[in-house]
Design a protein around this motif. Structure first.
Motif, PDB file in Angstrom:
ATOM      1  N   ASN A 132      11.598 -13.731 -14.333  1.00  0.00           N
ATOM      2  CA  ASN A 132      11.261 -13.954 -15.494  1.00  0.00           C
ATOM      3  C   ASN A 132      12.161 -15.568 -15.627  1.00  0.00           C
ATOM      4  O   ASN A 132      12.397 -16.692 -14.878  1.00  0.00           O
ATOM      5  N   GLY A 180      15.732  -7.180 -12.797  1.00  0.00           N
ATOM      6  CA  GLY A 180      15.713  -5.445 -12.245  1.00  0.00           C
ATOM      7  C   GLY A 180      14.058  -5.538 -11.602  1.00  0.00           C
ATOM      8  O   GLY A 180      14.242  -6.634 -11.618  1.00  0.00           O
ATOM      9  N   VAL A 202      11.613  -6.138  -8.565  1.00  0.00           N
ATOM     10  CA  VAL A 202      11.869  -7.172  -7.437  1.00  0.00           C
ATOM     11  C   VAL A 202      12.893  -8.218  -7.146  1.00  0.00           C
ATOM     12  O   VAL A 202      13.223  -8.359  -5.809  1.00  0.00           O
ATOM     13  N   ASP A 203      13.160  -8.400  -8.556  1.00  0.00           N
ATOM     14  CA  ASP A 203      13.599  -9.885  -8.675  1.00  0.00           C
ATOM     15  C   ASP A 203      15.343  -9.023  -8.694  1.00  0.00           C
ATOM     16  O   ASP A 203      16.258  -9.878  -7.463  1.00  0.00           O
ATOM     17  N   SER A 249       3.992  -8.754 -11.856  1.00  0.00           N
ATOM     18  CA  SER A 249       3.838  -8.617 -13.299  1.00  0.00           C
ATOM     19  C   SER A 249       2.940  -7.440 -13.404  1.00  0.00           C
ATOM     20  O   SER A 249       2.771  -6.338 -14.352  1.00  0.00           O
ATOM     21  N   THR A 250       3.027  -7.062 -12.030  1.00  0.00           N
ATOM     22  CA  THR A 250       2.864  -4.676 -12.151  1.00  0.00           C
ATOM     23  C   THR A 250       3.410  -3.715 -12.523  1.00  0.00           C
ATOM     24  O   THR A 250       2.924  -2.505 -12.056  1.00  0.00           O
ATOM     25  N   GLY A 251       4.984  -3.992 -12.785  1.00  0.00           N
ATOM     26  CA  GLY A 251       6.162  -3.240 -12.777  1.00  0.00           C
ATOM     27  C   GLY A 251       6.165  -3.381 -14.115  1.00  0.00           C
ATOM     28  O   GLY A 251       5.962  -3.254 -15.062  1.00  0.00           O
ATOM     29  N   VAL A 252       7.516  -4.051 -14.379  1.00  0.00           N
ATOM     30  CA  VAL A 252       7.904  -4.239 -16.125  1.00  0.00           C
ATOM     31  C   VAL A 252       7.156  -5.226 -16.988  1.00  0.00           C
ATOM     32  O   VAL A 252       7.033  -4.727 -18.100  1.00  0.00           O
ATOM     33  N   ASP A 299      10.186  -2.427   1.067  1.00  0.00           N
ATOM     34  CA  ASP A 299      10.904  -3.206   0.462  1.00  0.00           C
ATOM     35  C   ASP A 299      11.083  -4.640   0.635  1.00  0.00           C
ATOM     36  O   ASP A 299      10.719  -5.184   1.800  1.00  0.00           O
TER      37      ASP A 299
END
Ligand code: AR6
Length: 168
Positions: free
Chosen positions: A25, A32, A34-35, A117-120, A11
Motif C-alpha cells: 500500500n 495483510g 501478500v504484503d 490488486s486481486t485480493g484486498v 507462497d
C-alpha cells in the motif's frame, strides 16, 4: 532470447528468485495479504528500510533488500484500489512495467509477481490477469535484449486456472 513467463502455485515468499514483488500500500509499512507474508518472512529489517522510502504512489515501484527471504530483493509496488474507472487498468499495468524497469536497472534476471490488486484491493481477477500478461509481454518486446524470467505466483489453483484461461 531468454525471456519467459512461468507459473507457480503457493507462497511467493518461498521462491528462489532474484526479486519478489510485493503488492503493497502507499505507506510501504506493511499490511495483510501478500504484503504481510513478505514482511513476516523477510524480518523486521525490511520494515526499517521501508520506513526510509517515504511511501509510494499507485502504479509506482521501489526496491529494497530481501533480508531473510531467499530473494535478494523485494520490489514494492502499489496496485489500484479497484473502482471500475479507466485509470485502474493504467495503474495496474504501470505496476508491472515499473517493477520490470527497476528489475532491469538492478540486473535482476528472475522476478516473481503476485496477482497485484486481486485480493484486498478487489480487482476482478480475470481482468487483472490479462493486464499482467499483456504488460509483461509488451515489456519483453520493448526490451528485446534483456534476459529475464518472470514467475507469476498464484496463491491457489483458482488464480493459476485464470492465468491459463487468459493464455488460451
Ligand atoms: N503468496 C502469493 N500470493 C499471495 C500470498 C502469498 N503469500 N498471499 C496472498 N496472495 P493482496 P492487493 C495473493 O490482498 O489486492 C495489503 O494489506 C492473493 O490471493 O495481498 O494488492 C497491502 O498492505 C491475491 O491474489 O494484495 C495493501 O493494503 C494477491 O496475492 C493491500 O493488501 C493480492 O492480494 C493490497 O491489496
Amino acid at each position: 532470447m531468454n525471456q519467459k513467463i512461468t507459473f507457480d502455485i503457493g507462497d511467493i515468499t518461498r521462491l528462489d528468485v532474484d526479486a519478489i514483488v510485493n503488492a503493497a500500500n502507499k505507506t510501504l509499512l506493511g499490511g495483510g495479504g501478500v504484503d504481510g507474508a513478505i514482511h513476516r518472512a523477510a524480518g523486521h529489517l525490511l520494515l526499517e528500510e521501508c520506513k526510509k522510502l517515504n511511501g509510494c504512489q499507485t502504479g509506482e515501484a521501489k526496491i529494497t533488500k530481501g533480508y531473510n527471504l531467499n530473494a535478494h530483493y523485494v520490489i514494492h509496488t502499489v496496485g489500484p484500489i479497484y473502482s471500475g474507472v479507466a485509470s485502474d487498468a493504467v495503474d495496474l499495468a504501470n505496476c508491472y512495467q515499473n517493477s520490470l524497469d527497476i528489475a532491469r536497472e538492478n540486473n535482476i534476471c528472475s522476478i516473481a509477481f503476485p496477482a497485484i490488486s486481486t485480493g484486498v484491493y478487489g480487482y476482478p481477477k480475470q481482468d487483472a490477469a490479462r493486464i499482467a500478461i499483456d504488460t509483461i509481454q509488451k515489456w519483453f518486446n520493448d526490451n528485446p535484449n534483456y534476459e529475464i524470467k518472470v514467475i507469476m505466483s498464484c496463491f491457489n489453483q483458482e488464480m493459476y486456472d485464470i492465468y491459463m484461461e487468459v493464455l488460451r
